[in-house]
Design an enzyme around this catalytic site. Structure first.
Site, PDB file in Angstrom:
ATOM      1  N   ASP A  92      54.294  33.775  44.236  1.00  0.00           N
ATOM      2  CA  ASP A  92      53.852  33.778  45.441  1.00  0.00           C
ATOM      3  C   ASP A  92      54.042  32.558  46.055  1.00  0.00           C
ATOM      4  O   ASP A  92      54.341  31.454  45.578  1.00  0.00           O
ATOM      5  CB  ASP A  92      52.228  34.171  45.729  1.00  0.00           C
ATOM      6  CG  ASP A  92      51.438  33.380  44.576  1.00  0.00           C
ATOM      7  OD1 ASP A  92      51.913  32.451  44.124  1.00  0.00           O
ATOM      8  OD2 ASP A  92      50.340  33.677  44.423  1.00  0.00           O
ATOM      9  N   ASP A  96      37.462  35.552  42.361  1.00  0.00           N
ATOM     10  CA  ASP A  96      37.261  36.725  42.948  1.00  0.00           C
ATOM     11  C   ASP A  96      38.241  37.766  42.265  1.00  0.00           C
ATOM     12  O   ASP A  96      38.021  38.871  43.058  1.00  0.00           O
ATOM     13  CB  ASP A  96      37.544  36.839  44.641  1.00  0.00           C
ATOM     14  CG  ASP A  96      38.859  36.366  45.005  1.00  0.00           C
ATOM     15  OD1 ASP A  96      39.938  36.170  43.989  1.00  0.00           O
ATOM     16  OD2 ASP A  96      39.293  36.055  46.171  1.00  0.00           O
ATOM     17  N   HIS A 105      41.426  37.932  41.860  1.00  0.00           N
ATOM     18  CA  HIS A 105      42.851  37.919  42.389  1.00  0.00           C
ATOM     19  C   HIS A 105      43.758  37.636  41.480  1.00  0.00           C
ATOM     20  O   HIS A 105      43.596  36.637  40.512  1.00  0.00           O
ATOM     21  CB  HIS A 105      43.094  37.313  43.694  1.00  0.00           C
ATOM     22  CG  HIS A 105      43.173  35.804  43.731  1.00  0.00           C
ATOM     23  ND1 HIS A 105      42.386  35.051  44.730  1.00  0.00           N
ATOM     24  CD2 HIS A 105      43.988  34.856  43.083  1.00  0.00           C
ATOM     25  CE1 HIS A 105      42.779  33.797  44.216  1.00  0.00           C
ATOM     26  NE2 HIS A 105      43.680  33.797  43.519  1.00  0.00           N
ATOM     27  N   GLU A 147      44.286  39.587  46.868  1.00  0.00           N
ATOM     28  CA  GLU A 147      42.795  39.477  46.951  1.00  0.00           C
ATOM     29  C   GLU A 147      42.098  40.881  46.798  1.00  0.00           C
ATOM     30  O   GLU A 147      42.669  41.992  46.965  1.00  0.00           O
ATOM     31  CB  GLU A 147      42.610  38.880  48.527  1.00  0.00           C
ATOM     32  CG  GLU A 147      43.013  37.768  48.628  1.00  0.00           C
ATOM     33  CD  GLU A 147      42.408  36.393  48.050  1.00  0.00           C
ATOM     34  OE1 GLU A 147      41.839  36.926  47.047  1.00  0.00           O
ATOM     35  OE2 GLU A 147      42.272  35.431  48.354  1.00  0.00           O
TER      36      GLU A 147
END
Ligand code: GLP
Length: 263
Positions: free
Chosen positions: A67, A136, A138, A143
């Site tokens: 990413d 979280d 991810h 996400e």
């Protein structure tokens, strides 16, 4: 999933790095899927040290990053281009032309995302994908609520991720990321997590339901995933003793399985 629980962070980084080194020994032009984040720093340090000791050669290796933030100049210190250069590429003999990171300033973002997928295919797919995990759940920048079949595209980051990565919710809000579908195509996946801050997302990923609320849980469907944890990141796992037994008796388990293989 193979769950490997080690005592210290140092052991975790060494274990992850030795998996990568094994792949390169087996296939000198291996395609490595690379991740960023604080956790990966330890893995890269270990790989650099193996390289400096002459134990691994990156000259034919190809790398593909997961990413990149959208809108940052590649030279911006916050960009993953800078991160990779400073923390890994410049310290090993990887060829610049053999590295690939999404363009943070594409002319047309959809074309960039499609071209990224094509570039992965052109290189024969990813052999070993390194992953960290967000608090979280991810992976990459997928996400919670991300499609578990998505390919490379733009995602909006959560406040939690921005705070974790920049100390406030003021950092770049958008990123180009491989999708979960892209990640799942890797031949082997190594997910690394250390520290008690990751304990909740690790337990949801390993022992929770497969759900877009914890994107990393999709890895339960991958046939070759190793989750390498320190004892703090593993502290909420219910079947911790079982995973530790299997790891401790790994050689015996393998020998036992071999008994039932045709010679
Ligand atoms: C970022 C990256 C992820 C990484 C995560 C965890 O959001 N896009 O690939 O796994 O951070 O990072 P850290 O290791 O710093 O906790």
């Amino acid at each position: 999933m193979e769950i490997i629980i080690l005592t210290t962070k140092k052991e975790v980084y060494a274990e992850a790095s030795s998996r990568v080194v094994d792949w390169i020994h087996k296939k000198p032009d291996a395609v490595l899927g690379l991740a960023t984040g604080k956790t990966m720093l330890g893995v890269y340090k270990d790989l650099i040290s193996e390289h400096k000791k002459g134990r691994v050669d990156f000259s034919s290796v190809k790398t593909i990053n997961l990413d990149e933030y959208l809108g940052l100049d590649p030279g911006d210190p916050l960009s993953f281009h800078s991160y990779m250069d400073q923390n890994f590429f410049r310290h090993v003999n990887v060829e610049k032309n053999n590295t690939l990171i999404p363009d943070p300033l594409p002319e047309d973002v959809e074309t960039e995302c499609e071209a990224y997928e094509e570039a992965i295919r052109d290189r024969g797919g990813i052999d070993i994908q390194l992953l960290g995990i967000g608090r979280d759940g991810h992976i990459g920048f997928n996400e919670p609520s991300s499609s578990l079949q998505a390919r490379t595209r733009v995602k909006t980051l959560t406040d939690e991720t921005l705070k974790d990565n920049f100390g406030s919710a003021e950092g770049p809000r958008f990123a180009i990321t491989m999708g979960i579908g892209t990640i799942m195509d890797a031949k082997e996946i190594i997910l690394v997590a250390v520290g008690k801050g990751k304990a909740k997302s690790v337990s949801q990923m390993v022992e929770g339901p497969i759900t877009a609320s914890c994107p990393a849980s999709a890895l339960q469907l991958h046939p070759k995933v190793k989750v390498i944890l320190d004892s703090r990141a593993a502290q909420l796992l219910k079947r911790k003793d079982y995973y530790m037994w299997v790891w401790k008796h790994k050689n015996e388990v393998e020998e036992h399985h071999l008994l039932y293989h045709k010679k």
